[in-house]
Scaffold this active site. Structure first.
Site, mmCIF file in Angstrom:
data_model
loop_
_atom_site.group_PDB
_atom_site.id
_atom_site.type_symbol
_atom_site.label_atom_id
_atom_site.label_comp_id
_atom_site.label_asym_id
_atom_site.label_seq_id
_atom_site.Cartn_x
_atom_site.Cartn_y
_atom_site.Cartn_z
ATOM 1 N N LYS A 1 -22.974 12.474 10.221
ATOM 2 C CA LYS A 1 -23.480 13.832 10.429
ATOM 3 C C LYS A 1 -23.004 14.387 11.779
ATOM 4 O O LYS A 1 -22.515 15.500 11.863
ATOM 5 C CB LYS A 1 -25.012 13.768 10.407
ATOM 6 C CG LYS A 1 -25.666 14.924 9.730
ATOM 7 C CD LYS A 1 -27.162 14.660 9.594
ATOM 8 C CE LYS A 1 -27.498 13.927 8.315
ATOM 9 N NZ LYS A 1 -28.856 13.387 8.286
ATOM 10 N N ARG B 1 -32.158 14.821 13.728
ATOM 11 C CA ARG B 1 -31.769 14.224 12.438
ATOM 12 C C ARG B 1 -31.020 12.918 12.648
ATOM 13 O O ARG B 1 -30.191 12.803 13.545
ATOM 14 C CB ARG B 1 -30.875 15.202 11.669
ATOM 15 C CG ARG B 1 -31.508 16.555 11.517
ATOM 16 C CD ARG B 1 -30.591 17.508 10.771
ATOM 17 N NE ARG B 1 -30.579 17.230 9.348
ATOM 18 C CZ ARG B 1 -29.799 17.877 8.493
ATOM 19 N NH1 ARG B 1 -28.963 18.812 8.923
ATOM 20 N NH2 ARG B 1 -29.836 17.597 7.220
ATOM 21 N N GLY C 1 -33.336 5.766 3.155
ATOM 22 C CA GLY C 1 -34.250 4.752 3.676
ATOM 23 C C GLY C 1 -34.477 4.893 5.162
ATOM 24 O O GLY C 1 -35.442 4.378 5.694
ATOM 25 N N MET D 1 -35.323 7.261 8.511
ATOM 26 C CA MET D 1 -36.031 8.499 8.803
ATOM 27 C C MET D 1 -35.008 9.590 9.000
ATOM 28 O O MET D 1 -34.021 9.391 9.715
ATOM 29 C CB MET D 1 -36.874 8.334 10.056
ATOM 30 C CG MET D 1 -37.998 7.348 9.844
ATOM 31 S SD MET D 1 -39.031 7.861 8.466
ATOM 32 C CE MET D 1 -40.249 6.583 8.479
ATOM 33 N N ARG E 1 -19.899 16.654 4.925
ATOM 34 C CA ARG E 1 -19.478 15.259 4.722
ATOM 35 C C ARG E 1 -18.656 15.225 3.436
ATOM 36 O O ARG E 1 -18.688 16.172 2.642
ATOM 37 C CB ARG E 1 -20.679 14.330 4.619
ATOM 38 C CG ARG E 1 -21.601 14.726 3.495
ATOM 39 C CD ARG E 1 -22.842 13.873 3.470
ATOM 40 N NE ARG E 1 -23.768 14.439 2.491
ATOM 41 C CZ ARG E 1 -24.995 14.051 2.306
ATOM 42 N NH1 ARG E 1 -25.500 13.104 3.039
ATOM 43 N NH2 ARG E 1 -25.764 14.595 1.392
ATOM 44 N N HIS F 1 -32.487 14.969 -4.587
ATOM 45 C CA HIS F 1 -32.301 13.555 -4.251
ATOM 46 C C HIS F 1 -31.943 12.746 -5.503
ATOM 47 O O HIS F 1 -30.994 11.950 -5.515
ATOM 48 C CB HIS F 1 -33.598 13.038 -3.614
ATOM 49 C CG HIS F 1 -33.581 11.570 -3.346
ATOM 50 N ND1 HIS F 1 -34.124 10.658 -4.223
ATOM 51 C CD2 HIS F 1 -33.051 10.858 -2.323
ATOM 52 C CE1 HIS F 1 -33.948 9.441 -3.737
ATOM 53 N NE2 HIS F 1 -33.306 9.537 -2.576
ATOM 54 N N SER G 1 0.040 -18.814 -17.495
ATOM 55 C CA SER G 1 -1.042 -17.828 -17.431
ATOM 56 C C SER G 1 -2.287 -18.542 -16.939
ATOM 57 O O SER G 1 -2.735 -19.510 -17.564
ATOM 58 C CB SER G 1 -1.280 -17.208 -18.810
ATOM 59 O OG SER G 1 -2.334 -16.293 -18.710
ATOM 60 N N CYS H 1 -5.240 -14.635 -17.205
ATOM 61 C CA CYS H 1 -5.947 -14.080 -18.353
ATOM 62 C C CYS H 1 -7.418 -14.465 -18.363
ATOM 63 O O CYS H 1 -8.131 -14.160 -19.301
ATOM 64 C CB CYS H 1 -5.260 -14.470 -19.655
ATOM 65 S SG CYS H 1 -5.260 -16.251 -19.941
ATOM 66 N N TYR I 1 1.649 -10.276 -13.812
ATOM 67 C CA TYR I 1 0.690 -9.413 -14.510
ATOM 68 C C TYR I 1 -0.717 -9.979 -14.436
ATOM 69 O O TYR I 1 -0.906 -11.168 -14.163
ATOM 70 C CB TYR I 1 1.100 -9.213 -15.980
ATOM 71 C CG TYR I 1 1.014 -10.453 -16.826
ATOM 72 C CD1 TYR I 1 -0.170 -10.809 -17.462
ATOM 73 C CD2 TYR I 1 2.119 -11.285 -16.988
ATOM 74 C CE1 TYR I 1 -0.256 -11.956 -18.233
ATOM 75 C CE2 TYR I 1 2.041 -12.443 -17.756
ATOM 76 C CZ TYR I 1 0.849 -12.773 -18.370
ATOM 77 O OH TYR I 1 0.756 -13.905 -19.124
HETATM 78 C C1 PEP Z 1 -9.785 -19.214 -19.209
HETATM 79 O O1 PEP Z 1 -10.174 -20.372 -19.211
HETATM 80 O O2 PEP Z 1 -9.732 -18.500 -18.198
HETATM 81 C C2 PEP Z 1 -9.381 -18.573 -20.464
HETATM 82 C C3 PEP Z 1 -8.856 -17.394 -20.516
HETATM 83 O O3 PEP Z 1 -9.661 -19.281 -21.588
HETATM 84 P P1 PEP Z 1 -11.087 -19.263 -22.316
HETATM 85 O O4 PEP Z 1 -11.957 -18.348 -21.576
HETATM 86 O O5 PEP Z 1 -10.802 -18.810 -23.704
HETATM 87 O O6 PEP Z 1 -11.461 -20.687 -22.245
#
Ligand code: PEP
Ligand code: MG
Length: 946
Positions: free
Chosen positions: A27, A97, A106, A108, A352, A468, A825, A893, A913
């Site tokens: 502020k 203020r 939270g 004053m 702000r 609020h 992966s 993954c 990825y």
């Molecule tokens: C993992 O283990 O991260 C995975 C993708 O396999 P799942 O979750 O199917 O065991």
């Protein structure tokens, strides 16, 4: 002014460095900046956060020089305004203020009209010739000062409701004079309120109200300072992980009062430079004529939309429009500002960065790039990846014709179903028990914040879009309907009435924050859609990012969704999910129950066409993009019923056989016992006949045998610790027919897709690999089937063979594994379990919450990637794998793949990825862009060493 050499605690608005929010609070920094860029701000100064910290560290004692400095700055204010602090002839009144680096409910907050006492009040009356105005200002001051300066805060009544003693007195006086709204109270009535407030202060504190303005000022600064350590502020910081690096201590802003309640040429309001709900580039907000400060946000009177000011005060509206540009040009962000108009003159009181919902943030960010105000990268950095989660909110099905029970203001979008709860504490209690709650209040206050956390949505009967409730709900991404004026809430009875309908606590309602409506009962909802501007932002994000975003998709529908959301491939297709359908599970079971490899193969062949068909459809959806198909992972007994269930069935069948035997004898026996019994159980003979027919066909024994076989097989397959047992590639090696069937389905599907001119790019992924030898075992089988299918279909099929890296040993031995695997992966779900030796279900249900509260582990490692442990192994595997195979493609993954922090980590360690669920793709794409932009700016470089 204060000397440069010694510690300095105060900065006039002309002096303060508006970029230093840590020192001046948000502020204070805003007031300094606005003053310095030429906007009309009433004169004032800021007491720094450092003063607050010193105060707290000294055990609630003001730093030695602070009060001298405050005196100096008050004198300077007197000079600037030509008024005197405590001078009845020309009283200088100020607001006090709080304001830390981050806005924080939270603490004053605001005291208005400080400097008023019995004498200055008389002086003001003489000056303004408006006693009503002065008494009104005086009673406001007493209430705010009573709360902040003297600690007379609302208390819980035995009934559990919250009681503000000042409010109670005020309501009593209103009742006495039959006034529905504050403005109907006369000067005399307000003077009565003033007296009663002073009496209350004396009763509560044991001392008379301090008439001395200096005492008022010091007590107020002290109250604000202490509120930094107040429970609600501390809870809020904990909830939002606000560390001292982000905000430490609160500043105090002392600003000359201007009055929006000096008649019909005066007003007060709050606004946004763009619509925070839609992002539209036009002034947006609320104002109230002849009102002061908190009237607008407190929801006591329902404010008017800012656009109407164009008619009420066209000159001022023009000035505000001009200010909109000045502010945005300076801050390059949408601004949320407060203003007051005092007798036709406009003053800015705060600015702000505007909090907007994700839709508006996307639109304003994209628009501001096109308007040349910000760069594409700046636009992207504004959008916290997790914020996009809001697009996942559901909405009311527009085809549903159910009439809403009441309509209010669409204060925060999204829709929610839950039980009505009228009290924040109760909401918290029920929320903790897993109930879905709609927090329903007349209006909300900062002290209700825990109720917001627990609720699915917020409903209030008063207040506008900047109340609020609206602001907090928007910030949290929860749906909110405010100002539903038809709703008559009675906290004591724990009920709300709309016309003749009574809603009791616990009743289910549906809230439509997008449409500003609410309904009785649960109304059908639709899945969310991504906003239009997001596509453009996502294009910029992809342009900026290095790491790609793929999807975990097991079905053709998921693949279609993944592609719509911009996936650049499928990083994980869990084939076992394809078996869990009514027509497939029996085949799968038979395959598992087979006694010989030949029999197993026969059943597997029946499954091949089904898997193949799914793969073809996935290839169609992902035409031209890689599709990583993981061969069967879970232990086989997961596809069979549990031992307990089977035992019950076997026992039941045995009993059934006994009954059957008995029944065959029954008709004769019954006739002897009681010739009339057939009247009561007339079907007994029929039943017995049917049973004997059933038995004659041998069905009773057949069923029993079947169940007993399954039971025997399940017993054989059951493991002590299935997650570490015969699963993944181990199971594939133990029962090769299963993997063969899957590999064949993949290649046949590829061949079929290629014939359709679909660019199918299968990547076969082997789960649970711990040693190169496992892949060496699998590879020739893959090659053999590949060759065979190529020949049979007369097509060339390209594919890759790679592995999940989800076992700690695989990380350690990554260099050797990469000799066979063409890609890795990371399965961070299993890798986390293995690295910690935690079983996920047991950890999350039993000891992890304790570990978190005890501070042993800061996060749940199954949600937030453990960079130091699991991440270390990953980083090792990346380096080792690429030593063997420099072009080794590596992804993730596990569920962490859609979590922004993990995306940034994966970017840093050089993954190609991340793969996540289709709905999290936009979040991951944004996180991927952030990671790269931060790296370019030097914030998050690629890691070079372990
Ligand atoms: C993992 O283990 O991260 C995975 C993708 O396999 P799942 O979750 O199917 O065991
Ligand atoms: Mg796994």
């Amino acid at each position: 002014m204060a000397k440069a050499t010694k510690q300095r605690y105060c900065y006039a608005f002309e002096e303060g460095d508006g970029t230093n929010k840590k020192l001046l609070g948000g502020k204070g920094a805003g007031l300094c900046t606005m003053t310095q860029i030429g906007l009309p701000v009433p004169p004032g100064y800021v007491i720094t956060t450092e003063a607050n910290i010193e105060f707290l560290e000294a055990g609630d004692k003001f730093p030695t020089d602070l009060m001298d400095e405050v005196h100096e700055y008050m004198e300077a204010l007197e000079k600037k305004t030509g008024k005197g602090f405590g001078d009845p002839a020309k009283p200088l009144l100020v607001s006090v203020r709080s304001g830390s680096a981050l806005s924080m409910p939270g603490m004053m907050d605001t005291i208005l009209n400080l400097g008023l006492n019995d004498e200055t009040a008389q002086g003001m009356i003489a000056l303004t010739k408006n006693e009503r105005f002065v008494q009104d200002a005086y009673r406001r001051f007493l209430q705010l000062f009573g709360k902040i300066g003297l600690g007379i805060v609302p208390v819980k009544t035995p009934e559990g409701t919250e009681e503000d003693k000042f409010d109670k007195i005020f309501e009593e006086v209103k009742k006495k004079y039959n006034a529905h709204v504050d403005t109907e109270l006369s000067a005399e009535a307000l003077a009565e309120v003033v007296q009663k407030f002073k009496d209350l202060i004396k009763r509560q504190t044991g001392k008379p109200f301090p008439q001395d303005p200096w005492a008022q000022l010091f007590l107020s600064v002290e109250g604000v300072f202490k509120s930094w350590e107040g429970k609600r502020a501390v809870d809020y910081r904990r909830q939002f992980n606000i560390t001292p690096e982000m905000a430490y201590g609160t500043a105090v802003n002392i600003c000359t009062m201007v009055f929006g309640n000096m008649g019909n040429d005066s007003a007060t309001g709050v606004g946004f430079t763009r619509d925070p709900g839609t992002g539209e580039n036009k002034l947006y907000g609320d104002y109230l004529i002849n009102a002061q400060g908190e009237d607008v946000v407190a929801g006591i009177r329902t404010p008017r939309p800012l656009k109407e000011l164009r008619i009420d005060m066209p000159g001022i509206f023009k000035e505000l429009e001009k200010m909109h540009h000045t502010l945005e040009k300076h801050y390059r962000e949408v601004q949320d500002f407060e203003f007051t108009i005092e007798q036709g003159k406009l003053y800015m009181l705060q600015t702000r960065n505007g909090k907007m919902n994700a839709w508006a943030l996307c639109k304003t960010s994209a628009d501001m790039v096109k308007e040349g105000l910000i760069t594409e990268e700046e636009a992207l950095l504004r959008i916290e990846p997790d914020m996009l989660e809001q697009f996942l909110h559901r909405r009311i099905d527009p085809d549903i014709k159910q009439e809403p029970l009441a309509v209010g203001i669409s204060a925060s979008p999204g829709a929610a179903i839950g039980k009505v709860v009228f009290d924040a504490d109760q909401a918290e209690r029920m929320g903790n028990q897993g109930e879905k709650i709609i927090l329903t209040r007349i209006e909300t206050k900062p002290e209700d914040i825990h109720g917001f956390f627990a609720a699915q949505g917020i409903l209030t009967s008063r207040g506008g879009k900047t109340s609020h409730a609206a602001v907090v709900a928007r910030g949290m991404g929860k749906p909110c309907v405010s100002g539903a004026e038809g709703l008559d809430i009675n906290y004591d009875l724990k009920e709300a009435r709309v016309g003749g309908v009574v809603i009791k606590e616990g009743d289910i309602v549906t809230l439509d924050g997008t449409g500003g409506r609410f309904f009785v009962g649960a109304v059908p909802m639709l899945d969310p859609e991504l906003p239009k501007d997001l596509a453009e932002l996502m294009e910029w994000a992809d342009k900026a990012a290095r790491i790609e975003v793929w999807a975990n998709a097991d079905t053709p529908d998921m693949a279609i969704k993944a592609r719509q959301h911009g996936a650049k491939g499928i990083g994980l297709c869990r084939t076992e999910r394809m078996f869990n359908e009514a027509d497939r599970l029996p085949l799968m079971r038979n395959m598992i129950l087979a006694d010989t490899p030949e029999e197993r193969k026969r059943w597997a062949e029946k499954l091949t066409p089904m898997q193949r068909q799914d793969f073809v459809e996935i290839f169609r959806a992902m035409d031209g993009l890689p599709v990583t198909i993981r061969l069967l992972d879970p232990p086989l007994h997961e596809f069979l019923p549990s031992i307990e269930e089977l035992l019950n069935e076997v026992n039941r069948l045995k009993e059934f056989n006994q009954i059957l035997n008995a029944l065959e004898q029954l008709p004769g026996t019954l006739a002897i016992l009681d010739p009339d019994l057939h009247k009561y159980v007339p079907s007994i003979e029929t039943v017995a006949r049917e049973f004997s027919e059933f038995k004659a066909k041998g069905l009773d024994q057949k069923l029993l045998k079947q169940k007993e076989t399954v039971l025997r097989r399940v017993r054989v397959l059951t493991e002590y610790n299935p997650m570490l047992g015969n699963r993944g590639v181990r199971c594939g090696i133990s029962f090769p027919e299963i993997y063969d069937m899957q590999i064949q389905a993949i290649f046949e599907a590829t061949a079929i897709a290629l014939r359709e001119k679909i660019d199918a790019r299968a990547e076969i992924m082997i789960p649970n690999v711990c040693t190169r030898q496992e892949l060496v075992w699998v590879k020739p089988r893959v090659e053999k089937i590949h060759k065979e299918v190529e020949k049979r279909f007369n097509v060339k099929i390209k594919y890759k063979l790679g592995t999940m890296v989800e076992i700690a040993r695989a990380c350690v031995r990554a260099a050797r594994i990469a000799e066979v695997a063409e890609f890795f992966s990371f399965g961070t779900n299993d890798l986390t379990q293995g690295t910690f030796s935690f079983s996920r279900e047991d950890a999350e249900n039993k000891f992890l919450p304790i570990y978190n509260t005890e501070g042993i582990l800061r996060h749940n490692p199954f949600e937030i990637l453990d960079e130091l442990g699991v991440g270390w192994l990953m980083q090792h595997a990346v380096q080792a794998g690429r030593q063997t195979r420099p072009d080794l493609k590596i992804g993730i993954c596990g569920e962490h793949g859609g979590q922004p922090q993990a995306v940034e980590f994966c970017h840093r360690i050089g993954l190609n990825y991340v793969s996540c669920s289709p709905m999290r793709i936009p979040i991951a794409r944004m996180a991927a862009a952030h990671a790269m932009i931060k790296e370019t700016k030097g914030g998050a470089g690629r890691s070079k060493s372990l």
